[in-house]
Motif scaffolding. Structure first.
Motif, mmCIF file in Angstrom:
data_model
loop_
_atom_site.group_PDB
_atom_site.id
_atom_site.type_symbol
_atom_site.label_atom_id
_atom_site.label_comp_id
_atom_site.label_asym_id
_atom_site.label_seq_id
_atom_site.Cartn_x
_atom_site.Cartn_y
_atom_site.Cartn_z
ATOM 1 N N MET A 1 0.864 -1.056 0.079
ATOM 2 C CA MET A 1 0.019 0.061 0.006
ATOM 3 C C MET A 1 0.921 1.335 -0.163
ATOM 4 N N GLY A 2 1.958 1.056 0.608
ATOM 5 C CA GLY A 2 2.962 2.249 0.836
ATOM 6 C C GLY A 2 3.412 2.828 -0.550
ATOM 7 N N LEU A 3 3.645 1.661 -1.446
ATOM 8 C CA LEU A 3 4.209 1.882 -2.549
ATOM 9 C C LEU A 3 2.904 2.405 -3.586
ATOM 10 N N ALA A 4 1.983 1.661 -3.804
ATOM 11 C CA ALA A 4 0.724 2.110 -4.424
ATOM 12 C C ALA A 4 0.361 3.552 -4.098
ATOM 13 N N ALA A 5 0.228 3.726 -2.773
ATOM 14 C CA ALA A 5 -0.016 5.099 -2.407
ATOM 15 C C ALA A 5 0.995 6.292 -2.570
ATOM 16 N N THR A 6 2.062 6.144 -3.310
ATOM 17 C CA THR A 6 3.227 7.040 -3.363
ATOM 18 C C THR A 6 3.823 7.429 -2.069
ATOM 19 N N LEU A 7 3.766 6.584 -1.136
ATOM 20 C CA LEU A 7 4.465 6.870 0.025
ATOM 21 C C LEU A 7 5.840 6.468 0.064
ATOM 22 N N ASP A 8 6.162 5.243 -0.773
ATOM 23 C CA ASP A 8 7.378 4.661 -0.786
ATOM 24 C C ASP A 8 7.815 4.671 -2.058
ATOM 25 N N ASN A 9 9.154 4.532 -2.135
ATOM 26 C CA ASN A 9 9.927 4.216 -3.418
ATOM 27 C C ASN A 9 10.214 2.728 -3.775
ATOM 28 N N PRO A 10 9.984 2.363 -4.901
ATOM 29 C CA PRO A 10 10.121 0.934 -5.122
ATOM 30 C C PRO A 10 11.590 0.723 -5.469
ATOM 31 N N SER A 11 12.099 -0.441 -4.952
ATOM 32 C CA SER A 11 13.705 -0.654 -5.287
ATOM 33 C C SER A 11 13.790 -1.185 -6.745
ATOM 34 N N GLU A 12 12.860 -1.872 -7.194
ATOM 35 C CA GLU A 12 12.752 -1.995 -8.670
ATOM 36 C C GLU A 12 11.318 -2.508 -9.151
ATOM 37 N N GLY A 13 10.899 -2.175 -10.439
ATOM 38 C CA GLY A 13 9.626 -2.159 -10.976
ATOM 39 C C GLY A 13 9.160 -0.760 -11.381
ATOM 40 N N ARG A 14 7.994 -0.617 -12.013
ATOM 41 C CA ARG A 14 7.302 0.577 -12.330
ATOM 42 C C ARG A 14 6.062 0.827 -11.794
ATOM 43 N N MET B 373 17.306 25.699 12.576
ATOM 44 C CA MET B 373 17.064 24.964 11.304
ATOM 45 C C MET B 373 17.664 23.404 11.309
ATOM 46 N N ILE B 374 18.647 23.395 12.254
ATOM 47 C CA ILE B 374 19.541 22.220 11.952
ATOM 48 C C ILE B 374 18.729 21.045 12.351
ATOM 49 N N PRO B 375 17.944 20.770 13.348
ATOM 50 C CA PRO B 375 16.810 19.793 13.520
ATOM 51 C C PRO B 375 15.669 19.951 12.659
ATOM 52 N N LEU B 376 15.401 21.206 12.248
ATOM 53 C CA LEU B 376 13.836 21.504 11.512
ATOM 54 C C LEU B 376 14.331 21.027 10.143
ATOM 55 N N LEU B 377 15.503 21.040 9.753
ATOM 56 C CA LEU B 377 15.642 20.317 8.274
ATOM 57 C C LEU B 377 15.268 19.029 8.093
ATOM 58 N N GLN B 378 15.555 18.217 9.281
ATOM 59 C CA GLN B 378 15.232 16.848 9.224
ATOM 60 C C GLN B 378 13.795 16.578 8.869
ATOM 61 N N ILE B 379 12.767 17.426 9.187
ATOM 62 C CA ILE B 379 11.287 17.333 8.960
ATOM 63 C C ILE B 379 11.139 16.982 7.465
ATOM 64 N N ARG B 380 11.831 17.592 6.507
ATOM 65 C CA ARG B 380 11.816 17.267 5.027
ATOM 66 C C ARG B 380 11.976 15.792 4.808
ATOM 67 N N LYS B 381 12.726 15.245 5.811
ATOM 68 C CA LYS B 381 12.838 13.815 5.397
ATOM 69 C C LYS B 381 11.971 12.577 6.201
ATOM 70 N N ILE B 382 11.005 13.352 7.029
ATOM 71 C CA ILE B 382 10.175 12.496 7.654
ATOM 72 C C ILE B 382 9.089 11.933 6.385
ATOM 73 N N SER B 383 9.440 10.647 6.288
ATOM 74 C CA SER B 383 8.391 9.979 5.436
ATOM 75 C C SER B 383 6.905 9.812 5.819
ATOM 76 N N PRO B 384 5.849 9.918 4.870
ATOM 77 C CA PRO B 384 4.508 9.824 4.960
ATOM 78 C C PRO B 384 4.311 8.484 5.446
ATOM 79 N N LEU B 385 5.313 7.514 5.156
ATOM 80 C CA LEU B 385 5.021 6.080 5.216
ATOM 81 C C LEU B 385 4.925 5.798 6.895
ATOM 82 N N LYS B 386 5.561 6.853 7.526
ATOM 83 C CA LYS B 386 5.461 6.713 9.033
ATOM 84 C C LYS B 386 4.055 6.585 9.498
ATOM 85 N N THR B 387 3.046 6.884 8.734
ATOM 86 C CA THR B 387 1.664 6.814 9.259
ATOM 87 C C THR B 387 1.024 5.295 9.095
ATOM 88 N N LEU B 388 1.684 4.597 8.282
ATOM 89 C CA LEU B 388 1.351 3.392 8.175
ATOM 90 C C LEU B 388 2.283 2.260 9.076
#
Lengths: 178, 849
Positions: A1-14, B373-388
Motif C-alpha cells: 500500500m505504501g508503494l501504491a499510495a506513493t508513500l514509498d519508493n520501489p527498489s525495482e519495477g514501475r 534549522m539544524i533539527p528542523l531540516l530533518q522534517i523534510r525527510k520524515i516519510s509519509p510512510l510513518k503513518t502506516l
C-alpha cells in the motif's frame, strides 16, 4: 500500500497511478499527486491532535487552496453524524467517532482512489460495522476507487475484487460480488 | 498547482498556529535558551558600551590636564624645558606609598601620599569637605585626608597627622579625587599635601619609590596631540610617560580590558549554551511531531512546506523570546553598575544602549533561526510512510544533504562573525570556533568509541539490569551521540567557567600563603641598619632578608649606546627595559623564589676582573640581550661595563623583594645605596607595635605592610568573584536547559522500551534501575569527557589569555561533575515517570506501539 499510495519508493519495477508514472516524480510532485487524487484511512485514525474535528476535515482542501472548505467539511461531518461535535479535539472523541472524522477527511477532496489500512482494526464489532457501512456508502456516492488492506475476510468479501498477498507476493486475484 | 503563493503561505501560517495550540509549552526550553542568552548579551554589551562612552566623556577629568608626563624619577632638565615650553598652565605632582602616624589615636597607617604644586587638577576638582580645604591644603603644613581614614580614626579637620618627620594639620576630608580608580585607592587611603610639605617629611631620598608627574593645561586652540606626535622620538628616548586625554581614553579602555574580556567570555558562554539549547530543544520538539508531520505529508504537504510550518512556529516564539531577552537584559544592565561601582573611575550612567539592543536582536534572531534549522531540516525527510508503519526508518536520515551542509557553513561563518564582534579579533574568533569544532569532534569520537567498546565487552556475568542499561547505549535508535555532544559541550563550557573562576581566586590566595614575609622596610640608610636590626629583634621579629639597593641607569648594550639604539628603527628592545631607573642589588647566591635557567652566577675576583651580572629572563628578553652580551651601566655618574653571566626566572606572585639585575658581591659596595629589610610579623598586634616603633624612631623609613595590600587585594578579588558568580548564574541556567533538553531527547526512545518491558512483566523497580544505570553511565561519560575538554580549554585560556598559573580546584571540578551527573540521573528519572505512573495498556494505546 505504501508503494501504491506513493508513500514509498520501489527498489525495482514501475508504478503507474491513473496513467501517471510515479517513479520519476519528485517528493513535491508526489505530495501534489496525493493531495489531488488520493485519500487515506488508517487503522489508528491519524487525526492531528491539535486540530478540531472540523479543522482536521478541512485540511486537504485548505492544503489545495480551495475556498469554501468549511461548508464542505461541515456537510461531510453531517453526513458521518458528527456535525454537533465539529469543535471537539480528537482526544474528546471515541475511537469510532475519530474514524468517522477520518472518513470525512478522506472524502473531502473527492479522491479518485481511497486507501484504507485496516480501517476497522481498532474498533469494536458494532462500531466497526457502522464505520464500514459509512465507508462503502460514501464510496458509492463519490464514485471513488476504494482499496482496503485487511486481514478480515468478511470485510474483504464486501469488495468487488480481492487480491491476496502472501510474503509480499500476489497469490490470488478474484472478482467477487461485493 | 494553480494556487497563489500568498494563499499557500496563509495556509502554512494557519496550520502552524493550529498545530502549535496544544504544544506551546513544549517550546519553553527553546524560548528559555534564547531569553537567557540574549539577556546576557544585551546586559553585558550595554554595560560595556556605556562604560566606554562614559570613559570618553570623563577622560579629561580623569587625567585632570591636557597633557601629563610621568615617571619614576624627576624629569631631566632638557626634557622638562621642552615640556615647559607648552603654552598655558603647569602643575607638578609626586606620589608615593608611606606610613603615617596619627597622634590622636597613637596609631600608624599605611597611606598613599599625593603631593601637589600648582592648580592641578585643571579639569574636574578635588572633592573636599569643607570645600575650601581643596585649596587650603596647598599652603603651609596642611593635608587633605581620605574620608575612610578620617572615619576609621575619628579624625576631624584641625587634628594632626605625622608623615615622616613632619607634623601636618588636617584641613579637610577628601571625598573624591581625580584619576583615582577605586581598586588602586583601596590599597591605601590617599593623603594630599603640597610638594613643599612633602620635602619637609624627609621621605624622599635616593632610592625612594616616588612617582613624578608634570601636568599641563593648554589654550583650547592649541593642538596638543600634534605637538606630542611631532616630539614622539624625543619622548621615546626618555623614561617619561607622556599622556594626553586621547591616550588616557585608550589606556582606560585597556585597563578595563580584563573586566571586558571576562564579561565577553560570559557573553560567549551564554551565547554558545544558548545555541546548543536552541538546537537540542527544537530537536525534541521535532521528534514529538513526527506523526503529525507524516500525516500532513500523506495529505499532500510538500517536504519544504512541512519544514516551513514548523519553522514559522519556532520563529514566532523565537521572536517573542528575543524580545523578552532584550527586556530582561536591559533590566539586568541596571544592576551591573551597582555591582561594579567600587571599581569604576566614573559613575556609569545607565542608558539603554541602542547598539547593544540591536546586536542582541540580530544575534538572537540569527541564533534562533539558524540553530533551530539544524533539527528542523530533518522534517523534510520524515516519510509519509510513518503513518502506516510507526517503526519505519528513514533511509536518508543519516546523511547530511547539500542544504544541510550549506546551513552548517552559514552557521560557522555567523559564529566567527559573532565572536569577532565580541572579542574584536578575527584570530581569537577563529580560535574559539576551532576549539568548538575540536570539542565536538572529541565528543563524537568518544561516543562512537564507547558504543563500540560496550557492544564488544559488556560482561556477560553482569546482571540483567546492568546489561540492559548499558545495552541501551548502543542499541538501534540510541541517543548516545546526541546526548554526549550536547551534554558534553554544555559541561565543557560550564566547567571551564568554574575552573577559571577558582583559578583566579587561587592565584590571588597563593600570594598570601606559607612563610612569606609580610612587611618590607624601604629607604633605610646604611648607617641606620644596625639599630633597625636591633629594634626588629627586640620585637621578636626575624630579619628574613637584608637587601642593599643601588640605583643606576643603562647607558648602552651590545656595543651601542642607548641613544644609538633609540635612533635605530630596527631595535626591538622594549622601552621600559631600556629607560627604567634600575634598582639593582648584589649577591652571589640564588634566592628561593628564583630559578637559574642558563649560565651561572659568576663571582667577581677583584679590580681588573670582568663583571658578570645576572638578569631576570623577562628583562633580558625585553632588552634583547642574552648570555655573554655586553651591558654598560651608569652607576650614579661612573660608567661600568658588564656582561650577562646568567639568566634567572623570577617568581613574581611572591610579594617580596626581587631584582631584574643582580651584580656579584665586591663591585657595588662603595656606591651610594640604601637598604631594604624584610620581616614577618605573626599577628596584627605585633605588626602594629613594630610599625609604630619604626615610624617614630626612623621617620625616613617607609614600612610597606603587605598584609594591608593583601587584604585589600582580597577584598577586591572577593567583589570581582561575586560578579563572576553572578554572571556565571546565567550560564548555569542556560546549561541546565541544555541538560534537560538533551535528556528529554532520549525520553521517546526509552518510553517504548520500558513499556514493552513492563508488558512482559518487569517491575517498576527494575525499570527504574535500568534507567538509572543508563543515565548514570551516560552522565558520567558525557560530563567526564566535557571536563577533560574544559581542562584543556581552561589551560589554554589561563596560559595564553589571562597569563595565570594553571591550578585546578579539583573539588570544584568534582562537584560540578557530580552535580551534573546527579541532575542527569534525576532528569532521566523524571522523564520515565509517565511510564511508571500509567498502566502499560494506556501507554501502548497512546504510543501506538
Amino acid at each position: 500500500m505504501g508503494l501504491a499510495a506513493t508513500l514509498d519508493n520501489p527498489s525495482e519495477g514501475r508504478i503507474t497511478l491513473m496513467g501517471i508514472p510515479v517513479n520519476p516524480l519528485t517528493e513535491d510532485q508526489r505530495a501534489d499527486l496525493r493531495n489531488k487524487y488520493i485519500g487515506f484511512i488508517f487503522q489508528n485514525f491519524q487525526l492531528l491532535p491539535s486540530l478540531t474535528a472540523l479543522e482536521n476535515v478541512m485540511l486537504p482542501l485548505e492544503l489545495h487552496g480551495i475556498r469554501g472548505a468549511r461548508e464542505e467539511a461541515l456537510n461531510l461531518l453531517e453526513r458521518v453524524g458528527l456535525r454537533d461535535r465539529s469543535g471537539h479535539y480528537p482526544t474528546q472523541l471515541s475511537g469510532g467517532e475519530q474514524q468517522r472524522v477520518a472518513l470525512a477527511r478522506a472524502f473531502i477532496n473527492k479522491p479518485r482512489i481511497l486507501f484504507a489500512d485496516e480501517p476497522t482494526g481498532n474498533l469494536d464489532g458494532d462500531t466497526g460495522a457502522m464505520v464500514e457501512q459509512l465507508m462503502f456508502d460514501l464510496n458509492k456516492d463519490f464514485g471513488t476507487t476504494l482499496i482496503i488492506v485487511t486481514h478480515n475476510p468478511e470485510l474483504a468479501a464486501k469488495t468487488g475484487r480481492i487480491i491476496s498477498l502472501r510474503s509480499g507476493r500476489i497469490v490470488g486475484d478474484t472478482k467477487s460480488n461485493g | 498547482m494553480t494556487q497563489s503563493y500568498t494563499s499557500r503561505l496563509t495556509f502554512l501560517v494557519k496550520t502552524a498556529i493550529r498545530d502549535s495550540r496544544k504544544n506551546r509549552m513544549r517550546l519553553v526550553l527553546f524560548m528559555s535558551s534564547i531569553v537567557l542568552g540574549v539577556a546576557a548579551l544585551v546586559a553585558i554589551n550595554s554595560f560595556n558600551y556605556n562604560l566606554r562612552n562614559e570613559i570618553d566623556r570623563e577622560a579629561a577629568t580623569l587625567l585632570g590636564a591636557d597633557l601629563a608626563a610621568s615617571g619614576n624619577r624627576p624629569a631631566e632638565p632638557g626634557i622638562l624645558g621642552v615640556l615647559d615650553s607648552l603654552p598655558g598652565e603647569k602643575a607638578r605632582e609626586m606620589e608615593m606609598l608611606s606610613m603615617s602616624y596619627i597622634p590622636k589615636s597613637d596609631a600608624t597607617q599605611f597611606i598613599r601620599l599625593k603631593a601637589l604644586e600648582g592648580k592641578f587638577p585643571f579639569y574636574g576638582r578635588i572633592k573636599a569637605e569643607p570645600v575650601s580645604a581643596a585649596e587650603s591644603f596647598r599652603s603651609g603644613p596642611g593635608a587633605l585626608v581620605d574620608e575612610s581614614l578620617m572615619l576609621q580614626y575619628d579624625l576631624r579637620p584641625g587634628d594632626s597627622i605625622k608623615i615622616g618627620k613632619y607634623m601636618l594639620e588636617i584641613r579637610g576630608r577628601l571625598s573624591g579625587a581625580i584619576g583615582s580608580i577605586g581598586a588602586a585607592s583601596a590599597v591605601a587611603p590617599a593623603v594630599y599635601l603640597s610638594i613643599e610639605s612633602l620635602d619637609s617629611t624627609g621621605l624622599v631620598q635616593p632610592g625612594s619609590l616616588v612617582n613624578y608627574a608634570y601636568y599641563y593645561k593648554v589654550p583650547p586652540e592649541f593642538d596638543v596631540e600634534k605637538w606630542k606626535s611631532s616630539r614622539k622620538k624625543l619622548f621615546r628616548s626618555e623614561s617619561l610617560r607622556v599622556e594626553t586625554i586621547e591616550d588616557r581614553k585608550d589606556n582606560l579602555n585597556q585597563a578595563f580590558g580584563f573586566l571586558n574580556s571576562f564579561l565577553n567570555l560570559v557573553a560567549i558562554v551564554a551565547l554558545l549554551l544558548g545555541c546548543i539549547g536552541v538546537a537540542s530543544s527544537v530537536l525534541i520538539y521535532v521528534r514529538s511531531k513526527t506523526n503529525p508531520i507524516a500525516l500532513l505529508r500523506c495529505l499532500g504537504l510538500r517536504p519544504g512546506e512541512a519544514f516551513l510550518v514548523y519553522f514559522i512556529q519556532v520563529m514566532a516564539l523565537g521572536v517573542l523570546a528575543v524580545l523578552v531577552g532584550v527586556m530582561l537584559g536591559v533590566m539586568i544592565q541596571n544592576i551591573l553598575p551597582f555591582l561594579l561601582k567600587d571599581f569604576l573611575p566614573v559613575a556609569v550612567q545607565i542608558t539603554p544602549s541602542l547598539r547593544a539592543i540591536s546586536e542582541g536582536l540580530v544575534i538572537g534572531l540569527l541564533v534562533a533561526g539558524l540553530f533551530s534549522m539544524i533539527p528542523l531540516l530533518q522534517i523534510r525527510k520524515i516519510s509519509p510512510l510513518k503513518t502506516l508503519r510507526i517503526s519505519y526508518e528513514e533511509e536518508t536520515s543519516s546523511g547530511t544533504d547539500a542544504l544541510g551542509m550549506l546551513l552548517y557553513l552559514v552557521i560557522l561563518a555567523v559564529l566567527v562573525g559573532f565572536l569577532w564582534l565580541l572579542t574584536g579579533s578575527a584570530v581569537a574568533a577563529l580560535i574559539y570556533v576551532g576549539a568548538i569544532l575540536a570539542a565536538y569532534a572529541v565528543l563524537a569520537l568518544v561516543s562512537s568509541g564507547i558504543m563500540r567498546l560496550l557492544r564488544r565487552f559488556i560482561p556477560r556475568e553482569a546482571g540483567f539490569i546492568t546489561r540492559q542499561g548499558l545495552s541501551n547505549l548502543f542499541r538501534p535508535d540510541n541517543q548516545t551521540r546526541t546526548i554526549m555532544v550536547t551534554m558534553g559541550m554544555g559541561t565543557a563550557v560550564l566547567t571551564t567557567m568554574v575552573v577559571l573562576q577558582s583559578m583566579l581566586l587561587r592565584n590571588v590566595e597563593m600570594m598570601d600563603e606559607g612563610r612569606q614575609p609580610n612587611m618590607i622596610l624601604y629607604g633605610i640608610e646604611t648607617s641606620q641598619m644596625d639599630s633597625l636590626r636591633t629594634v626588629t629583634k627586640s620585637h621578636g621579629l626575624p630579619v628574613i632578608q637584608e637587601v642593599p639597593i643601588v640605583t643606576m641607569r643603562i647607558e648602552g648594550w651590545k656595543g651601542k649606546t642607548k641613544a644609538e639604539w633609540m635612533a635605530d628603527t630596527t631595535m626591538n628592545s622594549k622601552r621600559w627595559a631600556a629607560n627604567r631607573e634600575a634598582r639593582v642589588s648584589y649577591r652571589d647566591t640564588i634566592a628561593a623564589d628564583e630559578k637559574l635557567v642558563s649560565g651561572q652566577l659568576r663571582k667577581y675576583k677583584g679590580p681588573g676582573d670582568t663583571i658578570f651580572v645576572s638578569l631576570g629572563t623577562t628583562f633580558a628578553e625585553a632588552l634583547g640581550v642574552d648570555i655573554g652580551d655586553e651591558i654598560v651601566f651608569n652607576v650614579q655618574g661612573s660608567r661600568m661595563q658588564t656582561y650577562v653571566g646568567s639568566l634567572r626566572e623570577i617568581e613574581f606572585r611572591n610579594l617580596s623583594t626581587r631584582f631584574f639585575i643582580i651584580f656579584p658581591n665586591g663591585v657595588l659596595e662603595g656606591a651610594p645605596q640604601f637598604q631594604v629589610l624584610v620581616t614577618k610579623a605573626p599577628d596584627n598586634a605585633s605588626m602594629t607595635r613594630y610599625r609604630g616603633d619604626v615610624v617614630r624612631r626612623f621617620p625616613n623609613v617607609s614600612v610597606v605592610d603587605l598584609t594591608t595590600i593583601l587584604q585589600s587585594v582580597n577584598q577586591i578579588v572577593g567583589k570581582i568573584s561575586f560578579i563572576i558568580r553572578f554572571m556565571a548564574v546565567f550560564s548555569l541556567l542556560t546549561g541546565l536547559i541544555v541538560l534537560i533538553s538533551s535528556l528529554t531527547l532520549s525520553k521517546y526512545q526509552r518510553l517504548r522500551e520500558s513499556i514493552l518491558l513492563r508488558t512482559i512483566g518487569a517491575t517498576r523497580r527494575q525499570i527504574i534501575r535500568i534507567n538509572v544505570t543508563e543515565y548514570l553511565f551516560l552522565g558520567l561519560l558525557a560530563t567526564g569527557t566535557g571536563v577533560i575538554i574544559s581542562l584543556a580549554a581552561s589551560y589554554a585560556i589561563a596560559r595564553l589569555q589571562l597569563k595565570l598559573d594553571f591550578v585546578i580546584d579539583w573539588w570544584a571540578v568534582l562537584l560540578t561533575m557530580a552535580g551534573l551527573t546527579g541532575v542527569t540521573v534525576l532528569t532521566g528519572m523524571l522523564n520515565s515517570r509517565d511510564i511508571l505512573k500509567s498502566t502499560p495498556l494506556e501507554v501502548l494505546r497512546k504510543e501506538g506501539v
